[in-house]
Design an enzyme around this catalytic site. Structure first.
Site, mmCIF file in Angstrom:
data_model
loop_
_atom_site.group_PDB
_atom_site.id
_atom_site.type_symbol
_atom_site.label_atom_id
_atom_site.label_comp_id
_atom_site.label_asym_id
_atom_site.label_seq_id
_atom_site.Cartn_x
_atom_site.Cartn_y
_atom_site.Cartn_z
ATOM 1 N N CYS A 116 41.663 -23.757 -13.708
ATOM 2 C CA CYS A 116 41.357 -24.067 -15.102
ATOM 3 C C CYS A 116 42.670 -24.344 -15.817
ATOM 4 O O CYS A 116 43.464 -23.436 -16.049
ATOM 5 C CB CYS A 116 40.618 -22.902 -15.758
ATOM 6 S SG CYS A 116 40.227 -23.183 -17.485
ATOM 7 N N ASN A 121 52.350 -20.656 -15.077
ATOM 8 C CA ASN A 121 52.066 -21.894 -14.342
ATOM 9 C C ASN A 121 51.207 -22.856 -15.146
ATOM 10 O O ASN A 121 50.675 -23.813 -14.602
ATOM 11 C CB ASN A 121 51.342 -21.561 -13.024
ATOM 12 C CG ASN A 121 52.208 -20.725 -12.110
ATOM 13 O OD1 ASN A 121 53.404 -20.968 -12.014
ATOM 14 N ND2 ASN A 121 51.614 -19.735 -11.469
ATOM 15 N N HIS A 168 48.340 -22.365 -16.235
ATOM 16 C CA HIS A 168 46.915 -22.183 -15.994
ATOM 17 C C HIS A 168 46.391 -21.134 -16.962
ATOM 18 O O HIS A 168 47.126 -20.246 -17.376
ATOM 19 C CB HIS A 168 46.661 -21.672 -14.567
ATOM 20 C CG HIS A 168 46.979 -22.668 -13.515
ATOM 21 N ND1 HIS A 168 47.733 -22.366 -12.413
ATOM 22 C CD2 HIS A 168 46.656 -23.972 -13.414
ATOM 23 C CE1 HIS A 168 47.857 -23.454 -11.677
ATOM 24 N NE2 HIS A 168 47.216 -24.439 -12.257
#
Lengths: 411, 411
Positions: free
Chosen positions: B316, B279, B281
């Site tokens: 993040c 994803n 991330h």
């Protein structure tokens, strides 16, 4: 096979096999495993060939178990089936095949299995192969013959983090949840060496995602230098050699040594605690990660790895400060085309094929970005830098998902 | 279960279970799987409960396979056995158990399984559990009910790299080659949340190496904010809830927010390509690695992790620059002792037990180094830093190998 340590150059060469189906693929359907696969039956079956699992289970039933009686015991006799790992001895009793499901975390940002995951799986199955062979006399891969001369002998290429290096990685199509078979076997390599070959393929289609070959020689554990293979060791391991090769490479590729003039340099790389293997060496996967991280992100976004060659020169301890250098091969595309015409080297075939598919002949691609990068990892010192590993990577332009799946699934 | 994203504080709490044998352990021997485990038989058996594997194998026999017909298909009906992953639905049809052999590369420099490996295994089995439930309507963990409101709904805690956080890790005794069972299940957590509990134990002895609990809530995929759980979603998942808890924690532990005065700070941490999940991330394991790397090496060498608590605050992204802060808890040992006496919190039990075993009462240990560290990971910006995750780690002094194996194998 004790420690992953080199004092003179050792090439570990890997190249592509292209997209053809592996002709040596055996069908798992042909191997019948009878009985119900519960713990008790496993023990009964395994006890016919070795007494390892039996010991531990018997002790569990008494409510006690000690370190000596767990699965950590190395078999003293050859095993044929490892139910827990879904592993089988194949190829007439000398090869090893393990069924593995690609795990969610083995998949990277590109939604496909990462090179690191494949490296790890090749290493794991190579170890399991040796484990099942009954040749081992310690946990780090030394045979009984090697252990006899314990203070002097050890194999150059290790089994613990280290292991084989893959070549062709069809990153985009090996996904989380895919069921694959990893096959691995030994071969001869000169008088004092041996090969370790591996491949990973779809269980459903037989499509080979990646294959690898690596060269192993023996080393003196004290001097950390290469040594001859004694007759006793050769007699032990040569019955396991088969001629099949995962990768045919007639003309070994030269990897030039980079120096401080290299185009891209990452300095002051410090191994972290989590980068060390159980021998306190920086593990092989970390080497590859450092090397690939030096290649510009922009290039990595639009290209995918189709081959990697590594030549190990020296151990990298956890206290070393490391420098990673990288240089695009300006003649990468031209070389790729010409070599293909001359020797049909599989290392070049894949890069060329992708060029042709994009509508460019080998010479028509000269104005494109290079498709090869030369790499070097070295210790960074005030006095003299020392080479750890030289590398060469071969790349192809990324295809769209649709194109790629059409290409790779049509056999 | 769509993306691992947080806009308001969400505690994910993990603590130790100590060394007792799990009373809920079921014996794998009791579950009989009949038939020869070859591919064709697998299909026959599976086809009684779902049609996923059947489709793909049938197509292989015709020599063709497409992306839509591989193992990637999400079952529309509940599965009971996953032969490939050695997974079973247990606990009266709602829990999941998978047998796994610890791989060579999952073991670190300490010759034992790393925290990262255990995190990854918990994540993988959690995903497999959801996959077998037949609840999924996409590959990222959203149920049919969630997908109905696709543009608005998503679960806060994701299944793809992310997942559960373990607590007690007996690093020194979970070794390469060990056969373990990982068990995972859901539980209720308030009106809008749910728990995911997991544990990893020796198949041979039942000894629990690590257990974990995590709290999941739903989030709006567009606003990235928490949202209420609709009745439809609750109705879908609540039949899967069971009351068993991997970790009992009556009084949630507070994690204070660190600031720039923290004793140890690692700045300018840049996510690499290989740190991202599918994803885009930064994956959960990388968070933990950054946090632990801020703790001084000297401390890490003489101590081992026995518990970790993480509270996620915000996503993040791969373009964030990150700062990792860390502060020893000066009152760590005192707290450990007093809490033990007051609430018998399992989070503290292990630290205390190790102190006592070393011949120190809880108060006699006050002059020792702290056994707790508070951690913070935050984005590093010119304007304002933003919290990504707060953490608390609980440590114990390392025992010698002999002491440890005596301690952990005597049940």
């Amino acid at each position: 096979m004790a420690t992953f340590s080199y004092t003179i150059p050792l090439p570990i060469r890997c190249s592509t096999t292209g997209h053809k189906q592996d002709p040596n693929k055996q069908n798992l359907n042909k191997i019948k495993i009878t009985g119900t696969p519960t713990r008790s039956v496993k023990v009964d079956t395994l006890s016919q060939t070795a007494g390892v699992a039996k010991t531990s289970v018997a002790l569990v039933e008494n409510g006690h178990i000690s370190n000596e009686q767990t699965r950590q015991n190395i078999p003293t006799k050859k095993q044929f089936v490892d139910y827990h790992r879904q592993g089988l001895i194949v190829e007439g009793g000398v090869g090893y095949r393990q069924t593995v499901v690609i795990r969610s975390y083995e998949v990277g940002a590109g939604k496909s299995a990462t090179l690191e995951s494949i490296l790890n799986l090749f290493q794991e199955t190579a170890l399991n192969h040796v484990w099942m062979s009954g040749l081992l006399s310690n946990g780090f891969g030394a045979t009984h013959g090697m252990m006899k001369e314990q203070s002097h002998m050890g194999c150059l290429k290790n089994a613990s983090p280290g292991g084989s290096i893959p070549n062709l990685v069809d990153e985009r199509v090996l996904q989380g949840g895919d069921i694959v078979e990893i096959e691995t076997w030994f071969g001869a390599s000169g008088k004092n060496g041996m090969r370790r070959d591996s491949l990973i393929r779809s269980q459903a289609t037989g499509h080979v995602f990646a294959s690898a070959t690596s060269t192993w020689v023996m080393m003196n554990e004290k001097t950390r230098r290469l040594s001859k293979m004694p007759e006793e060791v050769r007699a032990e391991i040569s019955p396991w050699f088969i001629e099949k090769q995962a990768i045919h490479e007639d003309v070994p590729e030269k990897i030039s040594k980079l120096d401080s003039n290299a185009k891209y340099v990452n300095s002051n790389l410090k191994p972290k605690r989590s980068d060390s293997d159980m021998n306190q060496h920086v593990n092989n996967v970390k080497h590859v990660r450092w090397m690939l991280e030096t290649i510009p992100d922009q290039f990595l976004e639009s290209h995918q790895l189709s081959g990697i060659i590594l030549e190990y020169r020296r151990e990298c301890g956890s206290s070393n400060i490391v420098q990673s250098l990288c240089e695009p091969d300006e003649d990468g595309i031209l070389n790729s085309g010409l070599k293909q015409n001359n020797d049909m080297s599989p290392l070049n075939r894949f890069s060329l094929a992708s060029e042709i598919m994009e509508g460019n002949g080998p010479l028509g691609s000269l104005d494109k970005v290079p498709l090869r990068y030369t790499l070097l990892l070295q210790t960074q010192r005030y006095t003299q830098n020392e080479e750890i590993v030289r590398g060469k990577t071969i790349w192809k332009k990324k295809q769209s998902n649709n194109e790629l799946s059409n290409m790779t699934f049509s056999i």
